[in-house]
Write a protein that holds these residues in place. Structure first.
Motif, PDB file in Angstrom:
ATOM      1  N   GLN A  74      31.953  -9.783   8.688  1.00 43.92           N
ATOM      2  CA  GLN A  74      32.483 -10.937   9.411  1.00 43.92           C
ATOM      3  C   GLN A  74      31.655 -12.162   9.037  1.00 43.92           C
ATOM      4  O   GLN A  74      30.425 -12.161   9.156  1.00 43.92           O
ATOM      5  CB  GLN A  74      32.377 -10.717  10.920  1.00 43.92           C
ATOM      6  N   ILE A  76      30.683 -16.099   9.719  1.00 42.43           N
ATOM      7  CA  ILE A  76      30.696 -17.193  10.684  1.00 42.43           C
ATOM      8  C   ILE A  76      30.389 -18.476   9.910  1.00 42.43           C
ATOM      9  O   ILE A  76      29.313 -18.613   9.327  1.00 42.43           O
ATOM     10  CB  ILE A  76      29.634 -17.010  11.785  1.00 42.43           C
ATOM     11  N   VAL A 148      35.230 -17.122  11.123  1.00 40.10           N
ATOM     12  CA  VAL A 148      35.265 -17.831  12.401  1.00 40.10           C
ATOM     13  C   VAL A 148      34.377 -19.062  12.284  1.00 40.10           C
ATOM     14  O   VAL A 148      33.230 -18.962  11.841  1.00 40.10           O
ATOM     15  CB  VAL A 148      34.766 -16.929  13.548  1.00 40.10           C
ATOM     16  N   ASP A 150      32.046 -22.023  13.753  1.00 42.72           N
ATOM     17  CA  ASP A 150      31.166 -22.221  14.905  1.00 42.72           C
ATOM     18  C   ASP A 150      30.396 -23.519  14.686  1.00 42.72           C
ATOM     19  O   ASP A 150      29.509 -23.590  13.842  1.00 42.72           O
ATOM     20  CB  ASP A 150      30.202 -21.040  15.051  1.00 42.72           C
TER      21      ASP A 150
END
Length: 476
Positions: A74, A76, A148, A150
């Motif tokens: 994953q 970020i 994702v 952020d």
């Protein structure tokens, strides 16, 4: 795959953009992640990704994210943010990180900085990463989830400093912020205002500028002098491209040496052991408030190793380099406020420490420097040099006493030699001339110390001229 321009140096992997973007970046990041998997340092298989403001960084960040997804991680995406902000978040979450940055080098070049969940990679990590040839080819994996975004990472970095320094620490200070294209250009304005300073942004650029905090561009020196001569500022502050190295000029626009800025930071924080490379000046050993000075080779991995040794001996430690990047080895308590250690180069801590120290003592920046009696030193570089010739030059200086005396005949020849990192020569006149090839760019650095500022300026010019002539001869 290892394109000729890509190599690890003192600040991560760097090279030409044309050699880095696309599959090369994906392979290097894949190697890094496979290395972490072999070490059992995957955290929750999350990779933080950040970037500076140079034109190629968004594209290369996409390549970093794609590599993570190919290995089932994953990603970020922290966007554009200072390198120390990304490192701080990496430690907080105990996950690895990759920063896309070429620091101060020109816009046609870029690089990758790798962080394990417990901090910067070490030289042993670099060697292990290089041994991995095909990070994606041995097994099929399920693709990782979509990245994702952020955008909160920078605010936590800012909070680190607004919580440590008093809210009114900079009340009354008039600070210019040379914004150019540093990724911290808005962060600097924000933090300084929060601490009470009056702030004026200066020199913002839409194009990337290779501002070096050690070998200063003539145009930067001239701009800082002009702003300083206006009488509007108590100091002018800036940082390099990824904001891990500070640039500070006093109220007259005169630039502070990075090692002196680090020394003032140690004094303000009350830390008594300094770990710094051989390129920092002898002012370190002369500082009465220090108990210990530990010298290393150039590069944050070596400084971190030195800090680790000092911490094991129970010392209170700060590290910094001649370029100004400060690494906080020990946590600090001051005025009832606490700041945790952060063992990666950071521009914000030394800038704020210097300014707060000046307000606390009601002294101008130039007086803080003068009180250290730092002596005279200077540094610069020869850019775009033939690195084969540069290595021959260093090797001949190391091994041939007659050659050393001929090269530095203008300064009385050579009386003593230090080859810990490059060649540092003490001359017959008591001055020093230190040549060191850059670890990640086609550059030869030159550092000098002399009895007076005027002598240091003249010695630096003569040292660069001598090196230029020798390199031309050796390249034939």
């Amino acid at each position: 795959m290892s394109p000729s321009s890509l190599k690890f140096g003192t600040s991560g992997l760097r090279g030409l953009v044309v050699d880095l973007e696309g599959e090369p970046t994906r392979l290097w990041v894949g190697r890094f992640l496979r290395h972490l998997e072999a070490r059992g340092q995957t955290g929750d298989r999350t990779l933080l990704v950040g970037r500076d403001l140079r034109s190629s960084s968004p594209r290369i960040s996409t390549d970093v994210i794609e590599a993570a997804r190919r290995l089932g991680w994953q990603a970020i995406d922290g966007g554009a943010l200072p390198t120390p902000a990304l490192a701080l978040e990496s430690l907080r979450r105990a996950v690895p990180a990759v920063m896309v940055t070429g620091s101060h080098i020109p816009d046609d070049r870029n690089g990758l900085k790798f962080y394990r969940p417990d901090g910067e990679i070490e030289k042993a990590d670099e060697a292990a990463i290089l041994e991995i040839t095909d990070p994606f080819g041995d097994a099929e994996r399920q693709a990782g989830p979509a990245p994702v975004a952020d955008d909160t990472l920078t605010e936590r970095y800012v909070a680190r400093y607004t919580a440590f320094f008093k809210p009114a620490a900079l009340n009354g200070a008039r600070i210019g912020v040379y914004q150019h294209s540093t990724v911290a250009r808005d962060v600097l304005v924000d933090v300084l205002k929060r601490l009470g300073a009056s702030v004026e942004p200066l020199g913002r650029s839409d194009a990337f500028l290779p501002v070096d905090t050690e070998a200063h561009r003539p145009e930067d020196v001239a701009a800082l002098r002009a702003w300083g001569s206006s009488g509007r500022f108590d100091a002018i502050v800036s940082a390099d491209g990824d904001a891990d190295r500070p640039l500070v000029a006093d109220e007259t626009g005169s630039i502070l040496r990075g090692d002196i800025l680090g020394l003032l930071t140690a004094q303000y924080l009350g830390l008594t052991t300094v770990v710094t490379p051989v390129t920092s000046s002898s002012a370190m050993e002369k500082a009465p408030f220090l108990r210990s000075v530990r010298r290393t080779r150039v590069g944050s991995p070596f400084v971190i190793a030195g800090m680790t040794d000092a911490l094991a001996d129970g010392e209170e430690v700060i590290g910094f380099e001649a370029n100004g990047g400060v690494l906080l080895g020990s946590p600090v308590e001051r005025d009832g406020r606490h700041i945790e250690a952060l063992q990666t180069r950071d521009a914000l801590l030394p800038i704020l420490s210097l300014l707060a120290y000046g307000r606390e003592r009601s002294l101008p920046v130039s007086r803080l420097v003068a009180d250290l009696k730092p002596g005279a030193a200077a540094s610069d570089r020869l850019a775009e040099v033939d690195m084969v010739a540069a290595r021959r030059f260093i090797a001949q200086l190391e091994t041939d006493a007659a050659y050393r005396d001929r090269v530095l005949a203008f300064e009385g020849g050579v009386e003593a030699l230090d080859t810990a990192d490059g060649v540092r020569m003490t001359t017959g006149n008591g001055s020093t001339v230190h040549y060191r090839p850059s670890g990640n760019a086609p550059e030869l650095r030159c550092y000098v110390e002399a009895a007076s500022p005027e002598h240091a300026v003249a010695l630096l010019a003569a040292g660069l001229d001598a090196a230029r002539r020798e390199l031309q001869a050796l390249a034939r």
